[in-house]
Design a protein around this motif. Structure first.
Motif, PDB file in Angstrom:
ATOM      1  N   UNK A  45     -93.015  29.898 -74.626  1.00 18.99           N
ATOM      2  CA  UNK A  45     -91.620  29.735 -74.213  1.00 18.99           C
ATOM      3  C   UNK A  45     -91.067  31.007 -73.604  1.00 18.99           C
ATOM      4  N   UNK A  46     -89.922  30.850 -72.904  1.00 18.72           N
ATOM      5  CA  UNK A  46     -89.150  31.962 -72.352  1.00 18.72           C
ATOM      6  C   UNK A  46     -87.765  31.927 -72.992  1.00 18.72           C
ATOM      7  N   UNK A  47     -87.287  33.105 -73.425  1.00 19.98           N
ATOM      8  CA  UNK A  47     -85.999  33.187 -74.097  1.00 19.98           C
ATOM      9  C   UNK A  47     -85.174  34.324 -73.504  1.00 19.98           C
ATOM     10  N   UNK A  59     -92.243  23.229 -69.135  1.00 22.65           N
ATOM     11  CA  UNK A  59     -91.119  22.559 -68.475  1.00 22.65           C
ATOM     12  C   UNK A  59     -90.695  23.252 -67.186  1.00 22.65           C
ATOM     13  N   UNK A  60     -91.331  24.381 -66.861  1.00 24.16           N
ATOM     14  CA  UNK A  60     -90.986  25.137 -65.643  1.00 24.16           C
ATOM     15  C   UNK A  60     -91.626  24.467 -64.432  1.00 24.16           C
ATOM     16  N   UNK A  85     -85.982  30.896 -62.059  1.00 20.90           N
ATOM     17  CA  UNK A  85     -86.901  30.008 -62.761  1.00 20.90           C
ATOM     18  C   UNK A  85     -86.291  28.613 -62.742  1.00 20.90           C
ATOM     19  N   UNK A  86     -86.995  27.677 -62.129  1.00 18.95           N
ATOM     20  CA  UNK A  86     -86.524  26.293 -62.064  1.00 18.95           C
ATOM     21  C   UNK A  86     -87.117  25.533 -63.239  1.00 18.95           C
ATOM     22  N   UNK A  87     -86.233  25.164 -64.173  1.00 19.36           N
ATOM     23  CA  UNK A  87     -86.649  24.459 -65.390  1.00 19.36           C
ATOM     24  C   UNK A  87     -86.030  23.075 -65.373  1.00 19.36           C
ATOM     25  N   UNK A  88     -86.898  22.062 -65.154  1.00 24.20           N
ATOM     26  CA  UNK A  88     -86.452  20.686 -64.936  1.00 24.20           C
ATOM     27  C   UNK A  88     -85.487  20.669 -63.747  1.00 24.20           C
ATOM     28  N   UNK A  89     -84.198  20.394 -63.946  1.00 26.90           N
ATOM     29  CA  UNK A  89     -83.247  20.388 -62.833  1.00 26.90           C
ATOM     30  C   UNK A  89     -82.294  21.582 -62.889  1.00 26.90           C
TER      31      UNK A  89
END
Length: 419
Positions: free
Chosen positions: A33-35, A52-53, A70-74
């Protein structure tokens, strides 16, 4: 592997779209994950899975200069003021993102086969044991080649000592000396030199493992993607185009520090000039660390953040034995109790029938298990034979070294008498 391990963190700013403002904090990377955590409030503003990226890009606009998106889902997340630099953070994030995608694809196929029978479970355990034994055999084979080279060198030393003995004898009582017991003698026939040459081991030795890495050399800003290749004789660091950056022979490595399960540093010390040191970060590093530990057992050091990895890697041995015992017990149960006793409840009967189906070993699995066991047996026998050969070689080396030491001392005393 603990999914909460902090692989890396960087100070930066995050654009909070709800408040239309930039928030300073730290961007953190874990294995999955990224936080992003705000400095002032300590609030976790961003937390999403690597899988999810959709995209990681380096961007800039009129409002934002040198940003990372970073595009995560929408949802598009903006990060700026990255330290030490945007390129460093981009290379590391992209590396772990790509590796996570590849492992997720493999996990999808693995999940489809996870209604695994006990035969599949046993096959997986034996395959892992076979791979580890093959890696050990490669290292052992290279060690045997080193012993052979030592024996060739000692044989050459003994040949040179015979020549020195003959020359000293002629100097002590030359042929023209009237009281010499050795009158004119024909020159001795020179011993034929060994024609065998040692082949280039680098071209012959096999690759144990090769993994993609992020390479840091000297400064934190000098970061680039590359590859780490482990050989029986050492390790090699190369760039993405397979151009060798540096090769460490086993004797050249002074220490290897394991900072985290995903990051190591390799160093060679020098006197009078800077040390050669490389820091390597990789999502596949947990696969390479056990091999490094086997090759450089006296030079590898696990730092505090990596000690949990050592314990987690050693503890499954107990689970391994338990799982094998459980699998074997299940197999025996499937053979001894092929059907449920009459008069039992229907639900219990159905559960037992389904459990027995899962615990049965098919004929294909049985054949595969037999093949793997035969390979393991042959590998074990070859390893035992090689160990016995190396024990004999060590005895011969010890004897030859003692004999060479005595001859050298003897020739030194004779030379001192002549001077």
């Amino acid at each position: 592997m603990n999914e909460d391990i902090n692989i890396h963190s960087w100070p930066c700013s995050y654009y909070l779209d709800t408040n239309k403002q930039w928030v300073s904090g730290r961007l953190s990377l874990t294995p999955v994950a990224i936080k992003f955590t705000a400095d002032k409030t300590g609030e976790l503003l961003v937390n999403f899975h690597l899988s999810s990226i959709s995209e990681i890009k380096k961007e800039s606009s009129n409002l934002i200069f040198s940003a990372l998106t970073i595009l995560e889902k929408n949802t598009k997340h903006w990060f700026s003021s990255l330290q030490p630099s945007r390129n460093v953070v981009f290379n590391i994030l992209e590396h772990f993102w790509r590796e996570q995608l590849l492992s997720s694809q493999g996990a999808g196929a693995e999940a489809a086969a996870l209604q695994t029978t006990k035969g599949k479970e046993l096959t997986g355990l034996l395959t892992g044991s076979q791979k580890r034994l093959e890696d050990t055999a490669k290292v052992l084979h290279y060690q045997g080649e080193q012993f052979d080279n030592i024996m060739r060198g000692l044989n050459k030393i003994e040949g040179d000592m015979d020549v020195a003995d003959r020359l000293l004898t002629e100097l002590e009582s030359p042929s023209w000396w009237p009281f010499s017991s050795k009158l004119w003698k024909a020159p001795l026939e020179a011993k034929p030199k060994e024609t065998a040459t040692v082949s280039d081991s680098k071209n012959q030795e096999g690759i144990i493992i090769r993994i993609p890495v992020i390479i840091t050399h000297r400064t934190d800003s000098n970061v680039k993607p590359g590859k780490l290749t482990l050989f029986a004789s050492g390790l090699e660091i190369s760039d993405c185009n397979s151009q060798v950056i540096h090769r460490f022979e086993s004797k050249d490595v002074d220490d290897i520090k394991v900072h985290t399960p995903y990051e190591i540093s390799v160093r060679q010390r020098f006197i009078g000039k800077p040390d050669t040191s490389y820091r390597l970060l990789s999502a596949k590093m947990p696969e390479a660390i056990p091999i490094l530990e086997m090759q450089f057992s006296k030079k590898i050091q696990f730092l505090e953040d990596a000690l949990g990895f050592v314990g987690a890697r050693k503890s499954p041995q107990v689970d391994l034995g338990t799982s094998i015992w459980q699998a074997a017990t299940g197999l025996l149960g499937g053979v001894v109790q092929p059907s449920s006793p009459a008069g039992g409840r229907e639900g219990t009967d159905n559960d037992q029938v389904q459990l027995q189906k899962q615990e049965k070993v098919s004929q294909e699995e049985e054949k595969e298990l037999k093949q793997i066991l035969q390979k393991l047996k042959s590998l074990a026998l070859e390893t035992e034979a090689e160990l016995e050969r190396q024990d004999e070689a060590l005895d011969s080396i010890t004897t030859s070294v003692d004999r060479a030491t005595l001859n050298i001392d003897k020739q030194n005393r004779r030379m001192k008498k002549l001077t």
